[in-house]
Design a protein around this motif. Structure first.
Motif, PDB file in Angstrom:
ATOM      1  N   ILE A   1       0.877  -1.167   0.000  1.00 29.30           N
ATOM      2  CA  ILE A   1       0.000   0.000   0.000  1.00 29.30           C
ATOM      3  C   ILE A   1       0.917   1.221   0.000  1.00 29.30           C
ATOM      4  CG2 ILE A   1      -1.734   1.321   1.263  1.00 29.30           C
ATOM      5  CD1 ILE A   1      -2.825  -1.254   0.095  1.00 29.30           C
ATOM      6  N   PRO A   2       0.747   2.130  -0.960  1.00 30.30           N
ATOM      7  CA  PRO A   2       1.667   3.274  -1.057  1.00 30.30           C
ATOM      8  C   PRO A   2       1.779   4.044   0.247  1.00 30.30           C
ATOM      9  CG  PRO A   2       0.283   3.160  -3.002  1.00 30.30           C
ATOM     10  CD  PRO A   2      -0.256   2.133  -2.046  1.00 30.30           C
ATOM     11  N   GLY A   3       2.997   4.412   0.592  1.00 28.97           N
ATOM     12  CA  GLY A   3       3.213   5.236   1.766  1.00 28.97           C
ATOM     13  C   GLY A   3       2.999   6.711   1.496  1.00 28.97           C
ATOM     14  N   SER A   4       3.127   7.110   0.243  1.00 28.66           N
ATOM     15  CA  SER A   4       3.019   8.536  -0.105  1.00 28.66           C
ATOM     16  C   SER A   4       1.562   8.966  -0.203  1.00 28.66           C
ATOM     17  CB  SER A   4       3.705   8.791  -1.450  1.00 28.66           C
ATOM     18  OG  SER A   4       3.089   8.057  -2.488  1.00 28.66           O
ATOM     19  N   TRP A   5       1.338  10.239   0.099  1.00 24.38           N
ATOM     20  CA  TRP A   5       0.054  10.884  -0.148  1.00 24.38           C
ATOM     21  C   TRP A   5       0.273  12.383  -0.136  1.00 24.38           C
ATOM     22  CZ3 TRP A   5      -4.008   9.667  -2.542  1.00 24.38           C
ATOM     23  CH2 TRP A   5      -5.161  10.459  -2.475  1.00 24.38           C
ATOM     24  N   PRO A   6       0.047  13.085  -1.262  1.00 26.55           N
ATOM     25  CA  PRO A   6      -0.424  12.562  -2.547  1.00 26.55           C
ATOM     26  C   PRO A   6       0.513  11.477  -3.100  1.00 26.55           C
ATOM     27  CG  PRO A   6      -0.417  14.960  -2.540  1.00 26.55           C
ATOM     28  CD  PRO A   6       0.318  14.535  -1.319  1.00 26.55           C
ATOM     29  N   LEU A   7      -0.046  10.621  -3.941  1.00 29.17           N
ATOM     30  CA  LEU A   7       0.718   9.492  -4.454  1.00 29.17           C
ATOM     31  C   LEU A   7       1.864   9.952  -5.338  1.00 29.17           C
ATOM     32  CD1 LEU A   7      -2.095   6.989  -5.498  1.00 29.17           C
ATOM     33  CD2 LEU A   7      -0.689   6.947  -3.433  1.00 29.17           C
ATOM     34  N   SER A   8       3.048   9.415  -5.047  1.00 25.72           N
ATOM     35  CA  SER A   8       4.169   9.628  -5.955  1.00 25.72           C
ATOM     36  C   SER A   8       3.988   8.724  -7.168  1.00 25.72           C
ATOM     37  CB  SER A   8       5.486   9.310  -5.253  1.00 25.72           C
ATOM     38  OG  SER A   8       5.574   7.921  -4.976  1.00 25.72           O
ATOM     39  N   GLN A   9       4.636   9.079  -8.271  1.00 24.67           N
ATOM     40  CA  GLN A   9       4.505   8.256  -9.466  1.00 24.67           C
ATOM     41  C   GLN A   9       5.079   6.861  -9.243  1.00 24.67           C
ATOM     42  OE1 GLN A   9       2.831   9.322 -12.337  1.00 24.67           O
ATOM     43  NE2 GLN A   9       2.914   7.104 -12.708  1.00 24.67           N
ATOM     44  N   SER A  10       6.188   6.775  -8.501  1.00 28.18           N
ATOM     45  CA  SER A  10       6.788   5.453  -8.277  1.00 28.18           C
ATOM     46  C   SER A  10       5.878   4.593  -7.419  1.00 28.18           C
ATOM     47  CB  SER A  10       8.170   5.601  -7.615  1.00 28.18           C
ATOM     48  OG  SER A  10       8.061   6.242  -6.358  1.00 28.18           O
TER      49      SER A  10
END
Length: 389
Positions: A158-167
């Motif tokens: 689950i992505p850690g970034s927010w807003p979502l990074s492209q990677s």
């Protein structure tokens, strides 16, 4: 509303779909669950559910004599329970080692479903150490098919970034691709949407999960969050503010109940760990109301599932024995050998052909008995299959 960079070009529609006054309401069902709920899962003192005397595990765990509570096709296990076996060097022992041999063994016990906890195994196992690739997923799928197993979920990325990074977005989509190759209906995580107690942070978490859930839905996958006891603690959403300007008291709404009310039921799903939900019942039964008074609110795990029926397609079926000297109130044991009344729980939540209970035992691996986790997996299957209405 937060925007992320999605090359599909549908981010505008996504932003519109997320903008429907999600903070302006809690569902009637959530509000009801936040109040003093009717009897807890087990008839017991408010702070600690006790097993009914006639349904103790020593007397067959109240298996009954009727129809199976968990249909044969729905009996599953999360592979975290046998992580030592999937990670074991097949050259070091004659025990089942690596995914393929573990699948074969679990199928022999009777399991029909598995939930992954990552895609790594020992480097000497067939396919090599890292199967978190398209080719690795195809290999895993061939073994699942070979032994009549179905992948039903994964505690994965689950992505850690927010807003979502492209990677992060790219990696998330790769995991969705792997999930589809494996034939999963669901993909999720083993962690809470946020570790915070504050409403503002749960609002941010809702933004993120609504967005991720939309991406998953476009790929035909239901995205789920798996929760432990902390998520069932009380939300801090009012009263005097602390030195950092944060609320210090609660309306009596539990954090995960609030999350259910501000996320989209079409895109965000949940997996209840029934053991940890009972730990929450033991730990979180009083709160300080906005006016400073102490209030009692006993958590009823089955009632929450019934209120949000279709949002709970997955369970972790994990057992525990009572231990009032423990901060959690329970010590974890093989499924069907503890005090949690699963017969009553499964009867109350119903929808047996929709639910997917996965046997789990965090402490099944042993350094002294290398076969222990598989033995406990077999015990778990036998006791899950024995539950009757």
């Amino acid at each position: 509303m937060t925007v992320y960079n999605d090359a599909s070009g549908t981010d505008g529609a996504l932003r519109r779909s997320l903008g429907v006054s999600r903070r302006s309401f809690l569902s009637t069902c959530t509000a009801a669950a936040a109040g003093a709920i009717a009897a807890p899962v087990l008839a017991a003192p408010p702070a600690f559910a006790q097993p009914a005397p006639h349904e103790g595990h020593g007397q067959g765990h109240g298996h009954g004599n009727g129809q199976a509570l968990v249909p044969a096709a729905k009996r599953g296990i999360i592979l975290y329970t046998v992580r030592d076996a999937t990670g074991r060097d097949p050259l070091s022992t004659g025990l089942p080692s690596g995914f393929r041999e573990v699948f074969k063994e679990l199928a022999r016990y009777g399991y029909k479903q598995v939930e992954f906890a990552g895609y790594g195994q020992h480097a000497n196992a067939p396919g090599g150490g890292n199967l978190e690739t398209v080719e690795g997923a195809k290999l895993l799928r061939s073994w699942l098919d070979e032994y009549g197993l179905r992948a039903q979920g994964n505690h994965g990325f689950i992505p850690g970034s927010w807003p979502l990074s492209q990677s992060d977005l790219d990696q998330f989509k790769r995991h969705l691709e792997i999930a589809n190759i494996l034939g999963m209906d669901h993909m999720g995580t083993g962690g809470d949407p946020t570790g915070s107690a504050y409403r503002a942070d749960w609002d941010v978490a809702a933004d993120k999960w609504n967005a991720l859930g939309q991406i998953a839905r476009r790929e035909g996958i239901k995205l789920y969050t798996h929760n432990h006891d902390a998520a069932y603690g009380f939300l801090l959403d009012g009263g005097p503010l602390d030195a950092q300007g944060r609320p210090t008291r609660s309306s009596g709404i539990r954090k995960l109940e609030y999350f259910l009310g501000v996320t989209d039921p079409k895109t965000v799903w949940l997996e209840m760990d029934i053991f940890w939900a009972h730990v929450a019942q033991y730990k979180f039964h009083t709160y300080t109301a906005h006016d400073g008074s102490q209030q009692e609110n006993t958590f009823d795990p089955a009632a929450l599932v019934r209120c949000h029926n279709k949002r709970y397609p997955l369970f972790h079926a994990k057992d525990g024995v009572l231990n009032t000297t423990s901060g959690d109130g329970y010590d974890m044991v093989p499924f069907g050998t503890g005090a949690i009344d699963y017969r009553t729980f499964f009867r109350r939540v119903g929808a047996a052909n929709y639910r997917n209970p996965m046997v789990e035992q965090d402490n099944a691996p042993s350094s002294t008995d290398l076969a222990q986790s598989l033995k406990h997996a077999r015990t778990g299957y036998d006791n899950l299959a024995a539950l009757r209405k």
